[in-house]
Scaffold this motif. Structure first.
Motif, PDB file in Angstrom:
ATOM      1  N   SER A   6       0.809  -1.214   0.000  1.00 21.28           N
ATOM      2  CA  SER A   6       0.000   0.000   0.000  1.00 21.28           C
ATOM      3  C   SER A   6       0.844   1.266   0.000  1.00 21.28           C
ATOM      4  CB  SER A   6      -0.937   0.020   1.196  1.00 21.28           C
ATOM      5  OG  SER A   6      -1.717   1.207   1.153  1.00 21.28           O
ATOM      6  N   LEU A   7       0.467   2.177  -0.868  1.00 19.44           N
ATOM      7  CA  LEU A   7       1.086   3.488  -0.934  1.00 19.44           C
ATOM      8  C   LEU A   7       0.150   4.558  -0.369  1.00 19.44           C
ATOM      9  CD1 LEU A   7       2.627   3.275  -4.541  1.00 19.44           C
ATOM     10  CD2 LEU A   7       3.780   2.884  -2.340  1.00 19.44           C
ATOM     11  N   THR A   8      -0.916   4.142   0.290  1.00 21.83           N
ATOM     12  CA  THR A   8      -1.876   5.079   0.865  1.00 21.83           C
ATOM     13  C   THR A   8      -1.155   6.080   1.747  1.00 21.83           C
ATOM     14  OG1 THR A   8      -3.650   3.442   0.814  1.00 21.83           O
ATOM     15  CG2 THR A   8      -3.933   5.284   2.331  1.00 21.83           C
ATOM     16  N   GLY A   9      -1.473   7.359   1.542  1.00 19.36           N
ATOM     17  CA  GLY A   9      -0.879   8.425   2.329  1.00 19.36           C
ATOM     18  C   GLY A   9       0.410   8.983   1.752  1.00 19.36           C
ATOM     19  N   ARG A  10       0.932   8.359   0.711  1.00 16.32           N
ATOM     20  CA  ARG A  10       2.170   8.844   0.087  1.00 16.32           C
ATOM     21  C   ARG A  10       1.808   9.778  -1.067  1.00 16.32           C
ATOM     22  NH1 ARG A  10       6.356   4.371   0.099  1.00 16.32           N
ATOM     23  NH2 ARG A  10       7.836   6.073  -0.122  1.00 16.32           N
ATOM     24  N   LEU A  11       2.812  10.462  -1.571  1.00 17.16           N
ATOM     25  CA  LEU A  11       2.622  11.364  -2.697  1.00 17.16           C
ATOM     26  C   LEU A  11       3.154  10.742  -3.974  1.00 17.16           C
ATOM     27  CD1 LEU A  11       3.861  14.785  -1.237  1.00 17.16           C
ATOM     28  CD2 LEU A  11       1.499  13.981  -1.449  1.00 17.16           C
ATOM     29  N   VAL A  27       1.099  16.797  -8.170  1.00 16.25           N
ATOM     30  CA  VAL A  27       1.442  16.160  -6.905  1.00 16.25           C
ATOM     31  C   VAL A  27       0.137  15.548  -6.404  1.00 16.25           C
ATOM     32  CG1 VAL A  27       2.264  16.478  -4.540  1.00 16.25           C
ATOM     33  CG2 VAL A  27       3.243  17.850  -6.402  1.00 16.25           C
ATOM     34  N   VAL A  28       0.092  14.212  -6.353  1.00 16.45           N
ATOM     35  CA  VAL A  28      -1.126  13.485  -6.013  1.00 16.45           C
ATOM     36  C   VAL A  28      -0.965  12.845  -4.634  1.00 16.45           C
ATOM     37  CG1 VAL A  28      -2.675  11.578  -6.658  1.00 16.45           C
ATOM     38  CG2 VAL A  28      -1.601  12.980  -8.444  1.00 16.45           C
ATOM     39  N   LEU A  29      -1.907  13.122  -3.753  1.00 16.35           N
ATOM     40  CA  LEU A  29      -1.957  12.457  -2.456  1.00 16.35           C
ATOM     41  C   LEU A  29      -2.807  11.204  -2.624  1.00 16.35           C
ATOM     42  CD1 LEU A  29      -1.562  12.289   0.655  1.00 16.35           C
ATOM     43  CD2 LEU A  29      -3.665  13.650   0.847  1.00 16.35           C
ATOM     44  N   LEU A  30      -2.220  10.031  -2.382  1.00 21.70           N
ATOM     45  CA  LEU A  30      -2.973   8.781  -2.501  1.00 21.70           C
ATOM     46  C   LEU A  30      -3.825   8.576  -1.256  1.00 21.70           C
ATOM     47  CD1 LEU A  30      -0.487   6.307  -4.175  1.00 21.70           C
ATOM     48  CD2 LEU A  30      -2.604   7.213  -5.123  1.00 21.70           C
ATOM     49  N   LEU A  31      -5.130   8.549  -1.448  1.00 20.15           N
ATOM     50  CA  LEU A  31      -6.082   8.357  -0.361  1.00 20.15           C
ATOM     51  C   LEU A  31      -6.409   6.892  -0.140  1.00 20.15           C
ATOM     52  CD1 LEU A  31      -8.506  11.255  -1.324  1.00 20.15           C
ATOM     53  CD2 LEU A  31      -6.727  11.287   0.452  1.00 20.15           C
ATOM     54  N   SER A  38      -6.409   2.363  -7.113  1.00 20.76           N
ATOM     55  CA  SER A  38      -5.903   3.502  -6.362  1.00 20.76           C
ATOM     56  C   SER A  38      -6.777   4.719  -6.596  1.00 20.76           C
ATOM     57  CB  SER A  38      -4.474   3.837  -6.794  1.00 20.76           C
ATOM     58  OG  SER A  38      -3.644   2.711  -6.676  1.00 20.76           O
ATOM     59  N   LEU A  39      -6.817   5.581  -5.575  1.00 19.72           N
ATOM     60  CA  LEU A  39      -7.585   6.817  -5.655  1.00 19.72           C
ATOM     61  C   LEU A  39      -6.791   7.891  -4.938  1.00 19.72           C
ATOM     62  CD1 LEU A  39     -11.271   7.421  -5.265  1.00 19.72           C
ATOM     63  CD2 LEU A  39      -9.802   8.530  -3.606  1.00 19.72           C
ATOM     64  N   GLY A  40      -6.722   9.064  -5.547  1.00 21.84           N
ATOM     65  CA  GLY A  40      -6.014  10.177  -4.932  1.00 21.84           C
ATOM     66  C   GLY A  40      -6.557  11.496  -5.418  1.00 21.84           C
ATOM     67  N   VAL A  41      -5.998  12.580  -4.883  1.00 18.88           N
ATOM     68  CA  VAL A  41      -6.369  13.924  -5.316  1.00 18.88           C
ATOM     69  C   VAL A  41      -5.104  14.699  -5.658  1.00 18.88           C
ATOM     70  CG1 VAL A  41      -8.598  14.113  -4.135  1.00 18.88           C
ATOM     71  CG2 VAL A  41      -6.499  14.725  -2.910  1.00 18.88           C
ATOM     72  N   ILE A  42      -5.215  15.512  -6.708  1.00 17.18           N
ATOM     73  CA  ILE A  42      -4.110  16.372  -7.115  1.00 17.18           C
ATOM     74  C   ILE A  42      -4.103  17.577  -6.181  1.00 17.18           C
ATOM     75  CG2 ILE A  42      -3.105  17.740  -8.982  1.00 17.18           C
ATOM     76  CD1 ILE A  42      -4.633  15.928 -10.962  1.00 17.18           C
ATOM     77  N   LEU A  43      -3.007  17.782  -5.482  1.00 17.31           N
ATOM     78  CA  LEU A  43      -2.927  18.834  -4.470  1.00 17.31           C
ATOM     79  C   LEU A  43      -2.588  20.216  -5.023  1.00 17.31           C
ATOM     80  CD1 LEU A  43      -0.933  16.975  -1.655  1.00 17.31           C
ATOM     81  CD2 LEU A  43      -3.416  17.343  -1.802  1.00 17.31           C
ATOM     82  N   ASN A  44      -2.135  20.280  -6.259  1.00 18.16           N
ATOM     83  CA  ASN A  44      -1.643  21.562  -6.768  1.00 18.16           C
ATOM     84  C   ASN A  44      -2.385  22.069  -8.004  1.00 18.16           C
ATOM     85  OD1 ASN A  44      -0.446  19.417  -8.201  1.00 18.16           O
ATOM     86  ND2 ASN A  44       1.418  20.564  -8.640  1.00 18.16           N
ATOM     87  N   ARG A  45      -3.708  21.907  -8.031  1.00 18.18           N
ATOM     88  CA  ARG A  45      -4.517  22.398  -9.145  1.00 18.18           C
ATOM     89  C   ARG A  45      -5.685  23.258  -8.631  1.00 18.18           C
ATOM     90  NH1 ARG A  45      -0.994  20.395 -11.837  1.00 18.18           N
ATOM     91  NH2 ARG A  45      -1.134  18.987 -13.584  1.00 18.18           N
ATOM     92  N   PRO A  46      -5.406  24.480  -8.141  1.00 13.72           N
ATOM     93  CA  PRO A  46      -6.508  25.328  -7.709  1.00 13.72           C
ATOM     94  C   PRO A  46      -7.358  25.767  -8.906  1.00 13.72           C
ATOM     95  CG  PRO A  46      -4.442  26.558  -7.642  1.00 13.72           C
ATOM     96  CD  PRO A  46      -4.102  25.132  -8.005  1.00 13.72           C
ATOM     97  N   GLY A  95     -17.043  12.641  11.633  1.00 14.40           N
ATOM     98  CA  GLY A  95     -17.034  13.323  10.346  1.00 14.40           C
ATOM     99  C   GLY A  95     -15.671  13.358   9.685  1.00 14.40           C
ATOM    100  N   TRP A  96     -14.677  12.705  10.315  1.00 11.76           N
ATOM    101  CA  TRP A  96     -13.315  12.655   9.769  1.00 11.76           C
ATOM    102  C   TRP A  96     -12.810  11.230   9.856  1.00 11.76           C
ATOM    103  CZ3 TRP A  96      -8.432  11.537  11.989  1.00 11.76           C
ATOM    104  CH2 TRP A  96      -7.317  11.975  11.276  1.00 11.76           C
ATOM    105  N   ARG A  97     -12.239  10.722   8.751  1.00 15.25           N
ATOM    106  CA  ARG A  97     -11.701   9.362   8.727  1.00 15.25           C
ATOM    107  C   ARG A  97     -10.232   9.412   8.330  1.00 15.25           C
ATOM    108  NH1 ARG A  97     -10.742   5.643   4.817  1.00 15.25           N
ATOM    109  NH2 ARG A  97     -11.914   6.749   3.230  1.00 15.25           N
ATOM    110  N   ARG A  98      -9.385   8.897   9.206  1.00 18.79           N
ATOM    111  CA  ARG A  98      -7.937   8.921   8.982  1.00 18.79           C
ATOM    112  C   ARG A  98      -7.563   8.158   7.708  1.00 18.79           C
ATOM    113  NH1 ARG A  98      -4.631  10.107  12.704  1.00 18.79           N
ATOM    114  NH2 ARG A  98      -5.961   9.417  14.399  1.00 18.79           N
ATOM    115  N   VAL A  99      -6.689   8.801   6.920  1.00 11.81           N
ATOM    116  CA  VAL A  99      -6.107   8.171   5.744  1.00 11.81           C
ATOM    117  C   VAL A  99      -4.677   7.748   6.077  1.00 11.81           C
ATOM    118  CG1 VAL A  99      -5.285   8.580   3.384  1.00 11.81           C
ATOM    119  CG2 VAL A  99      -7.540   9.391   4.060  1.00 11.81           C
ATOM    120  N   HIS A 100      -3.927   8.708   6.645  1.00  8.09           N
ATOM    121  CA  HIS A 100      -2.522   8.461   6.970  1.00  8.09           C
ATOM    122  C   HIS A 100      -2.067   9.541   7.944  1.00  8.09           C
ATOM    123  CE1 HIS A 100       1.645   7.275   6.310  1.00  8.09           C
ATOM    124  NE2 HIS A 100       1.945   8.542   6.166  1.00  8.09           N
TER     125      HIS A 100
END
Length: 188
Positions: A6-11, A27-31, A38-46, A95-100
């Motif tokens: 698992s790479l969960t929590g890594r970039l 830069v994708v944070l793997l959730l 795998s599922l993640g979000v791109i952290l640098n695309r405002p 209302g919050w679930r830990r990823v890493h």
């Protein structure tokens, strides 16, 4: 089938060679990362869209810049909240679930008041980046991504456009040199 580490929590940091424009200098944070994909979000695309325009109750908790971020090319009409709970909390608030570590997913259906006191930072993402079983592993083998450790501050970086360079620069290896890679190598 081989077991996936698992790479969960890594970039995932896009290499300069990655040709997909959706992930150019991303830069994708793997959730989530397991044998099912795998599922993640791109952290640098405002985006130019203000959080208050689409999720007004969460606007006061969203960090600067107070805009929605493009989390990836999948399901752009859905929203994900990623929040950091500072400190050595054993268990996060309702209302919050830990990823890493101190990084977790925020239930955007929950009342914001449940998290207001505990939440150190919050980012709202439209869409996400997703990979089917084995797809990310193939991209890693092809050299499309660098895998590095995440830090809680990555989620709420005040200057997201510089995140790609700053994440690479903090690496204690030859990756730090990649941070100086020009946007257009032909102009070098």
């Amino acid at each position: 089938m081989t077991e996936v580490s698992s790479l969960t929590g890594r970039l995932l940091v896009a290499t300069p060679a990655l040709a997909d424009p959706n992930f150019d200098r991303a830069v994708v944070l793997l959730l989530d990362h397991d044998e099912e994909g795998s599922l993640g979000v791109i952290l640098n695309r405002p985006t130019p869209v203000e959080v208050e325009d689409i999720l007004e109750p969460w606007a006061d908790l969203a960090g600067e810049p107070g805009v929605v971020f493009q989390g990836g090319p999948v399901s752009m009409d859905s929203a994900l909240g990623v929040g950091v709970i500072p400190g050595p909390a054993v268990e996060g608030p309702l209302g919050w679930r830990r990823v890493h570590g101190s990084i977790g997913l925020v239930d955007l259906e929950a009342p914001p008041e449940l998290l207001a006191k505990a939440l150190g930072s919050l980012r709202i993402f439209a869409g996400y980046a997703g990979w089917g079983p084995g797809q990310l592993e193939d991209e890693l083998a092809e050299g499309a991504w660098y895998v590095v450790e995440s830090e809680p501050g990555d989620v709420s970086a005040p200057d997201p456009e510089r995140l790609w360079r700053s994440v690479l620069r903090r690496q204690r290896s030859e990756l730090a040199m990649v941070a100086t890679y020009p946007d257009d190598p032909s102009l070098n």
